[in-house]
Design a protein around this motif. Structure first.
Motif, PDB file in Angstrom:
ATOM      1  N   ILE A   7       1.019  -1.079  -0.059  1.00 16.56           N
ATOM      2  CA  ILE A   7       0.073   0.196   0.325  1.00 16.56           C
ATOM      3  C   ILE A   7       1.180   1.082   0.386  1.00 16.56           C
ATOM      4  CG2 ILE A   7      -1.715   1.252   2.072  1.00 16.56           C
ATOM      5  CD1 ILE A   7      -2.806  -0.990   2.652  1.00 16.56           C
ATOM      6  N   CYS A   8       0.609   2.239  -1.003  1.00 16.60           N
ATOM      7  CA  CYS A   8       0.901   3.504  -0.731  1.00 16.60           C
ATOM      8  C   CYS A   8       0.559   4.556   0.200  1.00 16.60           C
ATOM      9  CB  CYS A   8       1.918   4.073  -2.376  1.00 16.60           C
ATOM     10  SG  CYS A   8       3.138   3.133  -2.821  1.00 16.60           S
ATOM     11  N   VAL A   9       0.999   5.330   0.865  1.00 10.93           N
ATOM     12  CA  VAL A   9       0.155   6.388   1.523  1.00 10.93           C
ATOM     13  C   VAL A   9       1.375   7.935   1.069  1.00 10.93           C
ATOM     14  CG1 VAL A   9      -0.498   6.633   3.407  1.00 10.93           C
ATOM     15  CG2 VAL A   9      -0.532   5.211   3.594  1.00 10.93           C
ATOM     16  N   TYR A  10       0.888   8.721   0.275  1.00 15.43           N
ATOM     17  CA  TYR A  10       1.320   9.475  -0.556  1.00 15.43           C
ATOM     18  C   TYR A  10       0.955  10.777   0.272  1.00 15.43           C
ATOM     19  CZ  TYR A  10       2.202   6.773  -3.996  1.00 15.43           C
ATOM     20  OH  TYR A  10       2.779   5.740  -5.308  1.00 15.43           O
ATOM     21  N   ASP A  11       0.155  10.679   1.023  1.00 19.76           N
ATOM     22  CA  ASP A  11       0.295  12.135   1.650  1.00 19.76           C
ATOM     23  C   ASP A  11      -1.236  11.587   2.625  1.00 19.76           C
ATOM     24  OD1 ASP A  11      -2.575  12.325  -0.130  1.00 19.76           O
ATOM     25  OD2 ASP A  11      -1.440  13.299  -1.393  1.00 19.76           O
ATOM     26  N   LEU A  12      -2.327  12.698   2.890  1.00 18.03           N
ATOM     27  CA  LEU A  12      -3.178  12.095   3.765  1.00 18.03           C
ATOM     28  C   LEU A  12      -4.685  12.516   3.070  1.00 18.03           C
ATOM     29  CD1 LEU A  12      -4.694  12.524   6.795  1.00 18.03           C
ATOM     30  CD2 LEU A  12      -4.824  15.692   6.328  1.00 18.03           C
ATOM     31  N   THR A  19      -8.975   1.597   4.893  1.00 14.87           N
ATOM     32  CA  THR A  19      -9.408   1.798   6.634  1.00 14.87           C
ATOM     33  C   THR A  19      -8.050   1.255   7.724  1.00 14.87           C
ATOM     34  OG1 THR A  19      -9.670  -0.495   5.873  1.00 14.87           O
ATOM     35  CG2 THR A  19     -11.390   0.950   5.673  1.00 14.87           C
ATOM     36  N   ALA A  20      -8.921   1.146   8.789  1.00 14.24           N
ATOM     37  CA  ALA A  20      -7.135   1.042   9.684  1.00 14.24           C
ATOM     38  C   ALA A  20      -6.561  -1.104   9.131  1.00 14.24           C
ATOM     39  CB  ALA A  20      -7.786  -0.091  10.696  1.00 14.24           C
ATOM     40  N   LYS A  21      -8.300  -1.615   8.870  1.00 17.54           N
ATOM     41  CA  LYS A  21      -8.275  -3.171   8.203  1.00 17.54           C
ATOM     42  C   LYS A  21      -6.890  -3.077   6.569  1.00 17.54           C
ATOM     43  CE  LYS A  21     -10.975  -7.187   6.806  1.00 17.54           C
ATOM     44  NZ  LYS A  21     -11.513  -8.015   6.474  1.00 17.54           N
ATOM     45  N   ASP A  22      -7.071  -2.396   5.795  1.00 10.71           N
ATOM     46  CA  ASP A  22      -5.671  -2.408   4.925  1.00 10.71           C
ATOM     47  C   ASP A  22      -5.036  -2.108   5.436  1.00 10.71           C
ATOM     48  OD1 ASP A  22      -8.339  -1.955   3.173  1.00 10.71           O
ATOM     49  OD2 ASP A  22      -8.645   0.205   3.451  1.00 10.71           O
ATOM     50  N   LEU A  23      -4.886  -1.134   6.429  1.00 11.16           N
ATOM     51  CA  LEU A  23      -2.885  -0.937   6.641  1.00 11.16           C
ATOM     52  C   LEU A  23      -2.597  -2.443   7.846  1.00 11.16           C
ATOM     53  CD1 LEU A  23      -3.347   3.108   7.885  1.00 11.16           C
ATOM     54  CD2 LEU A  23      -1.952   1.660   6.088  1.00 11.16           C
ATOM     55  N   LEU A  24      -3.693  -3.118   8.236  1.00 11.00           N
ATOM     56  CA  LEU A  24      -2.728  -3.515   9.333  1.00 11.00           C
ATOM     57  C   LEU A  24      -2.913  -5.204   7.894  1.00 11.00           C
ATOM     58  CD1 LEU A  24      -5.836  -3.721  11.855  1.00 11.00           C
ATOM     59  CD2 LEU A  24      -2.781  -3.695  12.425  1.00 11.00           C
ATOM     60  N   GLY A  25      -3.476  -5.244   7.176  1.00 11.81           N
ATOM     61  CA  GLY A  25      -3.378  -6.185   5.652  1.00 11.81           C
ATOM     62  C   GLY A  25      -2.979  -6.728   4.911  1.00 11.81           C
ATOM     63  N   ALA A  26      -1.980  -5.031   5.255  1.00 11.45           N
ATOM     64  CA  ALA A  26      -0.551  -4.836   3.870  1.00 11.45           C
ATOM     65  C   ALA A  26       0.757  -5.632   5.357  1.00 11.45           C
ATOM     66  CB  ALA A  26       0.080  -3.170   3.821  1.00 11.45           C
ATOM     67  N   SER A 118     -12.745  -0.650  10.631  1.00 13.40           N
ATOM     68  CA  SER A 118     -13.563   0.367   9.234  1.00 13.40           C
ATOM     69  C   SER A 118     -13.334   1.442   9.458  1.00 13.40           C
ATOM     70  CB  SER A 118     -15.082  -0.429   9.675  1.00 13.40           C
ATOM     71  OG  SER A 118     -15.279   0.053  10.474  1.00 13.40           O
ATOM     72  N   ASP A 119     -12.844   2.199  10.620  1.00  8.96           N
ATOM     73  CA  ASP A 119     -12.570   3.361  10.430  1.00  8.96           C
ATOM     74  C   ASP A 119     -11.512   3.633   9.415  1.00  8.96           C
ATOM     75  OD1 ASP A 119     -13.930   3.918  12.952  1.00  8.96           O
ATOM     76  OD2 ASP A 119     -12.350   3.351  14.095  1.00  8.96           O
ATOM     77  N   PHE A 127      -0.133   2.798  14.486  1.00  8.06           N
ATOM     78  CA  PHE A 127       0.334   1.320  14.615  1.00  8.06           C
ATOM     79  C   PHE A 127       1.565   1.080  15.143  1.00  8.06           C
ATOM     80  CE2 PHE A 127      -2.407   2.399  11.114  1.00  8.06           C
ATOM     81  CZ  PHE A 127      -3.535   1.251  10.955  1.00  8.06           C
ATOM     82  N   CYS A 128       2.124  -0.519  15.334  1.00  9.41           N
ATOM     83  CA  CYS A 128       3.618  -0.418  15.880  1.00  9.41           C
ATOM     84  C   CYS A 128       4.300  -1.833  14.531  1.00  9.41           C
ATOM     85  CB  CYS A 128       3.707  -0.821  17.136  1.00  9.41           C
ATOM     86  SG  CYS A 128       3.075  -0.194  18.351  1.00  9.41           S
ATOM     87  N   TRP A 129       4.727  -0.936  14.129  1.00  8.10           N
ATOM     88  CA  TRP A 129       5.817  -1.599  13.264  1.00  8.10           C
ATOM     89  C   TRP A 129       6.625  -2.411  13.425  1.00  8.10           C
ATOM     90  CZ3 TRP A 129       2.258  -0.621   8.842  1.00  8.10           C
ATOM     91  CH2 TRP A 129       1.478  -0.113   8.763  1.00  8.10           C
TER      92      TRP A 129
END
Length: 154
Positions: A7-12, A19-26, A118-119, A127-129
């Motif tokens: 997942i690429c997060v370029y900006d806000l 979602t939090a699920k997207d980030l946790l699943g990456a 879902s947030d 997150f703790c990476w």
């Protein structure tokens, strides 16, 4: 072999779509260091942490010059100067210390919260990476040539 989910997060704005699920699943989340300076990110982090105080700007002067090569070990702070430089000016040290305090306090408060999967727009600091690789970190740690020239003219 299975491929990695990246997942690429370029900006806000990109973050607010995830979602939090997207980030946790990456398997890998890629974002530029510039996100810290981007429009609204720090304000968003502070709001989410419950600390709506005015967000300080990233300190302009770190007291370090950008290096063209990595050689040896570089530790930017000393016992006499724990906030990494400030060019010998107390107001620069105070600015760095204030930013560090506001930022770390916000992260502590943020991590005490609970988010639903879902947030959307959960700050990355929540997150703790397992591993963090920061490309172009010198942009936030080192004084640019423009800043060096401005300091010389002042």
């Amino acid at each position: 072999a299975a491929s990695l989910k990246v997942i690429c997060v370029y900006d806000l704005n990109c973050l607010k779509k995830l979602t939090a699920k997207d980030l946790l699943g990456a398997d890998v989340v890629v974002c530029p260091i510039d996100i810290l300076e981007g429009a609204g990110y720090l304000h968003h982090l502070l709001r989410e942490s419950g600390n709506p105080d005015a967000a300080p700007k990233l300190p302009m002067y770190s007291g370090q010059q950008e290096k063209n090569e990595a050689r040896g070990v570089w530790i930017p702070g000393t016992s006499q100067d724990p906030y990494a430089g400030g060019k010998g000016r107390q107001d620069n040290r105070n600015e760095s210390a204030h930013y560090t305090y506001v930022y770390t306090t916000a992260i502590k408060k943020l991590r005490m919260k609970s988010y639903k999967q879902s947030d959307k727009g959960v700050p990355l600091e929540y997150f703790c990476w397992e591993r963090v690789i920061v490309d172009e970190i010198h942009e936030s740690l080192c004084t640019s040539k423009g800043e060096m020239n401005a300091a010389k003219e002042a």
